[in-house]
Design a protein around this motif. Structure first.
Motif, PDB file in Angstrom:
ATOM      1  N   UNK A   1      -2.310   5.111  13.475  1.00  0.00           N
ATOM      2  CA  UNK A   1      -1.253   4.222  13.049  1.00  0.00           C
ATOM      3  C   UNK A   1      -1.705   3.433  11.731  1.00  0.00           C
ATOM      4  N   UNK A   2      -3.118   3.261  11.768  1.00  0.00           N
ATOM      5  CA  UNK A   2      -3.435   2.641  10.514  1.00  0.00           C
ATOM      6  C   UNK A   2      -3.484   3.666   9.328  1.00  0.00           C
ATOM      7  N   UNK A   3      -3.843   5.064   9.818  1.00  0.00           N
ATOM      8  CA  UNK A   3      -3.933   5.920   8.652  1.00  0.00           C
ATOM      9  C   UNK A   3      -2.586   6.418   8.293  1.00  0.00           C
ATOM     10  N   UNK A   4      -1.510   5.990   8.892  1.00  0.00           N
ATOM     11  CA  UNK A   4      -0.026   6.404   8.685  1.00  0.00           C
ATOM     12  C   UNK A   4       0.335   5.274   7.698  1.00  0.00           C
ATOM     13  N   UNK A   5       0.123   4.038   8.232  1.00  0.00           N
ATOM     14  CA  UNK A   5       0.329   2.846   7.204  1.00  0.00           C
ATOM     15  C   UNK A   5      -0.520   3.079   5.793  1.00  0.00           C
ATOM     16  N   UNK A   6      -1.836   3.465   5.682  1.00  0.00           N
ATOM     17  CA  UNK A   6      -2.381   3.609   4.409  1.00  0.00           C
ATOM     18  C   UNK A   6      -1.927   4.750   3.638  1.00  0.00           C
ATOM     19  N   UNK A   7      -1.418   5.906   4.372  1.00  0.00           N
ATOM     20  CA  UNK A   7      -0.936   6.920   3.573  1.00  0.00           C
ATOM     21  C   UNK A   7       0.585   6.602   2.674  1.00  0.00           C
ATOM     22  N   UNK A   8       1.143   5.676   3.670  1.00  0.00           N
ATOM     23  CA  UNK A   8       2.414   5.246   3.103  1.00  0.00           C
ATOM     24  C   UNK A   8       2.286   4.328   2.046  1.00  0.00           C
ATOM     25  N   UNK A   9       1.231   3.394   1.984  1.00  0.00           N
ATOM     26  CA  UNK A   9       0.612   2.541   0.959  1.00  0.00           C
ATOM     27  C   UNK A   9       0.446   3.409  -0.443  1.00  0.00           C
ATOM     28  N   UNK A  10      -0.323   4.461  -0.059  1.00  0.00           N
ATOM     29  CA  UNK A  10      -0.627   5.521  -1.201  1.00  0.00           C
ATOM     30  C   UNK A  10       0.719   6.051  -1.925  1.00  0.00           C
ATOM     31  N   UNK A  11       1.622   6.424  -0.868  1.00  0.00           N
ATOM     32  CA  UNK A  11       2.729   6.992  -1.449  1.00  0.00           C
ATOM     33  C   UNK A  11       3.561   6.011  -2.293  1.00  0.00           C
ATOM     34  N   UNK A  12       3.734   4.849  -1.718  1.00  0.00           N
ATOM     35  CA  UNK A  12       4.312   3.631  -2.345  1.00  0.00           C
ATOM     36  C   UNK A  12       3.580   3.563  -3.814  1.00  0.00           C
ATOM     37  N   UNK A  13       2.343   3.327  -3.635  1.00  0.00           N
ATOM     38  CA  UNK A  13       1.610   3.041  -4.937  1.00  0.00           C
ATOM     39  C   UNK A  13       1.886   3.921  -6.150  1.00  0.00           C
ATOM     40  N   UNK A  14       2.127   5.332  -5.746  1.00  0.00           N
ATOM     41  CA  UNK A  14       2.203   6.271  -6.690  1.00  0.00           C
ATOM     42  C   UNK A  14       3.784   6.783  -7.056  1.00  0.00           C
ATOM     43  N   UNK A  15       4.678   6.279  -6.493  1.00  0.00           N
ATOM     44  CA  UNK A  15       5.964   6.596  -6.672  1.00  0.00           C
ATOM     45  C   UNK A  15       6.990   5.383  -7.335  1.00  0.00           C
ATOM     46  N   UNK A  16       6.608   3.990  -6.680  1.00  0.00           N
ATOM     47  CA  UNK A  16       7.394   2.952  -7.091  1.00  0.00           C
ATOM     48  C   UNK A  16       6.799   2.538  -8.365  1.00  0.00           C
ATOM     49  N   UNK A  17       7.588   1.883  -9.328  1.00  0.00           N
ATOM     50  CA  UNK A  17       7.247   1.319 -10.561  1.00  0.00           C
ATOM     51  C   UNK A  17       6.690  -0.173 -10.000  1.00  0.00           C
ATOM     52  N   UNK A  18       5.869  -0.650 -11.222  1.00  0.00           N
ATOM     53  CA  UNK A  18       5.259  -1.810 -10.930  1.00  0.00           C
ATOM     54  C   UNK A  18       6.571  -2.953 -10.999  1.00  0.00           C
ATOM     55  N   UNK A  19       6.463  -3.775  -9.886  1.00  0.00           N
ATOM     56  CA  UNK A  19       7.614  -4.998 -10.169  1.00  0.00           C
ATOM     57  C   UNK A  19       7.615  -5.804  -8.703  1.00  0.00           C
ATOM     58  N   UNK A  20       8.306  -6.747  -8.574  1.00  0.00           N
ATOM     59  CA  UNK A  20       8.556  -7.507  -7.212  1.00  0.00           C
ATOM     60  C   UNK A  20       8.530  -6.875  -6.021  1.00  0.00           C
ATOM     61  N   UNK A  21       9.393  -5.569  -6.116  1.00  0.00           N
ATOM     62  CA  UNK A  21       9.757  -4.787  -4.979  1.00  0.00           C
ATOM     63  C   UNK A  21       8.167  -4.375  -4.315  1.00  0.00           C
ATOM     64  N   UNK A  22       7.725  -3.436  -5.346  1.00  0.00           N
ATOM     65  CA  UNK A  22       6.404  -2.713  -4.979  1.00  0.00           C
ATOM     66  C   UNK A  22       5.302  -4.034  -4.423  1.00  0.00           C
ATOM     67  N   UNK A  23       5.190  -4.971  -5.139  1.00  0.00           N
ATOM     68  CA  UNK A  23       4.390  -6.028  -4.706  1.00  0.00           C
ATOM     69  C   UNK A  23       4.659  -6.627  -3.508  1.00  0.00           C
ATOM     70  N   UNK A  24       5.845  -6.978  -3.096  1.00  0.00           N
ATOM     71  CA  UNK A  24       6.331  -7.311  -1.720  1.00  0.00           C
ATOM     72  C   UNK A  24       6.198  -6.209  -0.860  1.00  0.00           C
ATOM     73  N   UNK A  25       6.258  -5.218  -0.916  1.00  0.00           N
ATOM     74  CA  UNK A  25       6.062  -4.281   0.079  1.00  0.00           C
ATOM     75  C   UNK A  25       4.642  -4.118   0.386  1.00  0.00           C
ATOM     76  N   UNK A  26       3.776  -4.113  -0.679  1.00  0.00           N
ATOM     77  CA  UNK A  26       2.247  -4.303  -0.256  1.00  0.00           C
ATOM     78  C   UNK A  26       1.898  -5.445   0.520  1.00  0.00           C
TER      79      UNK A  26
END
Length: 109
Positions: free
Chosen positions: A30-55
């Motif tokens: 579970x923690x590995x999947x959440x971390x992998x999802x964080x990496x995916x979001x970090x490299x695909x979404x542009x910087x902004x409010x949505x990305x920060x909120x998700x993190x």
């Protein structure tokens, strides 16, 4: 003499707890999947409010999961859980309020 024999008999039949291997692997996955999802979001979404909120949201979810699993909080009574969670919620609210209010100072000038 009879008490001594009964005492030795009791100590020989202790139950050894089974290892929690499944729970440990489940937590790891579970923690590995959440971390992998964080990496995916970090490299695909542009910087902004949505990305920060998700993190921020994912960090809070991971923190509560880690506290629940490794500090065994999820096995405690509900009143203790709420006594810990409510102050954390208010601190997060305070930080958000301070950040929002602090941003308005620069806009007002």
């Amino acid at each position: 003499m009879a008490n001594h024999h009964a005492h030795n008999h009791d100590s020989e039949h202790r139950v050894i707890a089974e290892p929690q291997t499944k729970a440990i692997w489940r937590t790891f996955i579970i923690l590995s999947a959440l971390t992998a999802l964080e990496f995916l979001i970090a490299f695909t979404l542009h910087h902004g409010f949505l990305k920060t909120s998700i993190f921020v949201l994912m960090t809070i979810v991971k923190a509560f999961y880690i506290v629940g699993e490794f500090m065994h909080l999820k096995h405690e009574v509900k009143s203790l859980i709420w006594a810990i969670i409510l102050p954390c919620i208010f601190v997060v609210w305070l930080l958000l309020a301070l950040l929002m209010e602090g941003g308005f100072i620069f806009i007002a000038r």
